[in-house]
Design a protein around this motif. Structure first.
Motif, PDB file in Angstrom:
ATOM      1  N   THR A   1       8.183  34.308 -32.095  1.00  0.00           N
ATOM      2  CA  THR A   1       7.827  33.839 -30.979  1.00  0.00           C
ATOM      3  C   THR A   1       6.511  32.799 -31.114  1.00  0.00           C
ATOM      4  O   THR A   1       6.657  31.686 -30.735  1.00  0.00           O
ATOM      5  CB  THR A   1       7.634  34.589 -29.822  1.00  0.00           C
TER       6      THR A   1
ATOM      7  N   ALA B   1       7.775  29.665 -33.175  1.00  0.00           N
ATOM      8  CA  ALA B   1       8.856  28.753 -32.391  1.00  0.00           C
ATOM      9  C   ALA B   1       8.161  28.064 -31.410  1.00  0.00           C
ATOM     10  O   ALA B   1       8.872  27.025 -30.950  1.00  0.00           O
ATOM     11  CB  ALA B   1       9.623  29.764 -32.218  1.00  0.00           C
ATOM     12  N   GLN B   2       7.137  28.408 -30.961  1.00  0.00           N
ATOM     13  CA  GLN B   2       6.658  27.680 -29.524  1.00  0.00           C
ATOM     14  C   GLN B   2       5.866  26.379 -30.160  1.00  0.00           C
ATOM     15  O   GLN B   2       5.556  26.067 -31.078  1.00  0.00           O
ATOM     16  CB  GLN B   2       5.460  28.655 -28.918  1.00  0.00           C
TER      17      GLN B   2
ATOM     18  N   LYS C   1      15.552  40.069 -28.948  1.00  0.00           N
ATOM     19  CA  LYS C   1      14.192  40.124 -28.254  1.00  0.00           C
ATOM     20  C   LYS C   1      13.393  38.704 -28.160  1.00  0.00           C
ATOM     21  O   LYS C   1      12.606  38.658 -27.508  1.00  0.00           O
ATOM     22  CB  LYS C   1      13.380  41.040 -28.818  1.00  0.00           C
ATOM     23  N   VAL C   2      14.106  37.823 -28.989  1.00  0.00           N
ATOM     24  CA  VAL C   2      13.330  36.442 -29.022  1.00  0.00           C
ATOM     25  C   VAL C   2      13.880  35.726 -27.783  1.00  0.00           C
ATOM     26  O   VAL C   2      14.969  35.816 -27.333  1.00  0.00           O
ATOM     27  CB  VAL C   2      13.715  35.688 -30.267  1.00  0.00           C
ATOM     28  N   PRO C   3      13.066  35.043 -27.146  1.00  0.00           N
ATOM     29  CA  PRO C   3      13.234  34.594 -25.617  1.00  0.00           C
ATOM     30  C   PRO C   3      14.194  33.755 -25.887  1.00  0.00           C
ATOM     31  O   PRO C   3      14.337  32.839 -27.021  1.00  0.00           O
ATOM     32  CB  PRO C   3      11.784  34.088 -25.422  1.00  0.00           C
TER      33      PRO C   3
ATOM     34  N   VAL D   1      15.118  28.919 -34.074  1.00  0.00           N
ATOM     35  CA  VAL D   1      15.021  30.088 -34.895  1.00  0.00           C
ATOM     36  C   VAL D   1      16.663  30.019 -35.614  1.00  0.00           C
ATOM     37  O   VAL D   1      17.670  29.981 -35.040  1.00  0.00           O
ATOM     38  CB  VAL D   1      14.843  31.381 -34.032  1.00  0.00           C
TER      39      VAL D   1
ATOM     40  N   VAL E   1       9.007  40.024 -33.993  1.00  0.00           N
ATOM     41  CA  VAL E   1       9.073  39.368 -32.819  1.00  0.00           C
ATOM     42  C   VAL E   1       8.075  38.503 -32.031  1.00  0.00           C
ATOM     43  O   VAL E   1       8.141  37.073 -32.225  1.00  0.00           O
ATOM     44  CB  VAL E   1       9.804  40.072 -31.653  1.00  0.00           C
ATOM     45  N   ALA E   2       6.804  38.874 -32.253  1.00  0.00           N
ATOM     46  CA  ALA E   2       5.773  38.312 -31.974  1.00  0.00           C
ATOM     47  C   ALA E   2       5.668  37.024 -32.886  1.00  0.00           C
ATOM     48  O   ALA E   2       5.202  35.877 -32.448  1.00  0.00           O
ATOM     49  CB  ALA E   2       4.664  39.095 -31.862  1.00  0.00           C
TER      50      ALA E   2
ATOM     51  N   LEU F   1      13.721  29.914 -26.969  1.00  0.00           N
ATOM     52  CA  LEU F   1      13.332  29.791 -28.181  1.00  0.00           C
ATOM     53  C   LEU F   1      14.629  29.842 -29.308  1.00  0.00           C
ATOM     54  O   LEU F   1      14.150  29.487 -30.325  1.00  0.00           O
ATOM     55  CB  LEU F   1      12.102  30.564 -28.459  1.00  0.00           C
ATOM     56  N   GLN F   2      15.375  30.475 -28.929  1.00  0.00           N
ATOM     57  CA  GLN F   2      16.776  30.594 -29.846  1.00  0.00           C
ATOM     58  C   GLN F   2      17.164  29.502 -30.593  1.00  0.00           C
ATOM     59  O   GLN F   2      17.437  29.530 -31.745  1.00  0.00           O
ATOM     60  CB  GLN F   2      17.967  31.084 -29.146  1.00  0.00           C
TER      61      GLN F   2
END
Length: 191
Positions: A187, A190-191, A84-86, A93, A183-184, A89-90
């Motif tokens: 995310t 990681a941004q 579910k992580v975009p 992470v 997940v939020a 952005l992987q």
């Protein structure tokens, strides 16, 4: 006159980019998990310290490979979070699975476990530590575990999210629960 400032502006931009690329040089906050000094072995047999993981958002769970009840669900939850992580952005992470059974979960066994579950790519790290380092890390995560019999443990079901500096951001407790908050938090960090 504008041309005289151009080299200084370019130098400033270059230094800024260089500093961002070297975010591992940022000081470690006092409350960071990276202050723990214990040594760990990865599934590749490499010896590391937790601070070697600095610079990425960490998604951490404690499991053991012979578990037949909770750990398979925790592994599935970790894979569900990963999915579910975009994708963009992987690369920021790192998914970390820490064994609570260091006597049996050798690096070779962890590697085999990772491969059999298609978790052997770079974004997945499996760690084996000493009994003392596992206990210390579990205390930091508020994970309770107890050996019931050889190779069988009772344990908490907690997935923790740390920012790139090792500060605890979020914890998900339970099995197969809605992971939207996890997940939020990943995310956002990681941004």
């Amino acid at each position: 006159m504008r041309r005289a400032y151009l080299p200084m502006i370019l130098l400033s931009l270059l230094l800024s980019c260089h500093q961002q690329a070297r975010n591992t040089d940022i000081p470690i906050p006092d409350e960071s998990v990276f202050n723990l000094t214990s040594s760990w072995h990865t599934e590749e047999g490499k010896e590391i310290k937790l601070k070697d993981l600095k610079g990425k958002v960490l998604v951490v769970v404690m499991i053991y490979t012979t578990c037949k009840v909770a750990c398979p669900r925790l592994v599935a939850d970790m894979k569900g979070i990963h999915d579910k992580v975009p994708a963009a952005l992987q690369n920021k992470v790192q998914y970390v699975l820490v064994s609570i059974d260091p006597a049996h979960d050798t690096p070779d066994k962890l590697k085999s476990f990772a491969q059999s579950r298609e978790m052997d790519s770079e974004e997945w790290t499996f760690l084996q530590g000493s009994t003392e380092s596992v206990r210390e890390f579990a205390n930091v995560l508020a994970v309770k575990y107890k050996e019931i019999s050889p190779m069988d443990f009772s344990h908490s079901n907690i997935i923790s999210v740390f920012d790139p500096q090792g500060n605890l951001l979020y914890q998900q407790e339970g099995l197969g629960i809605d992971n939207a908050g996890t997940v939020a938090s990943i995310t956002a960090a990681a941004q």
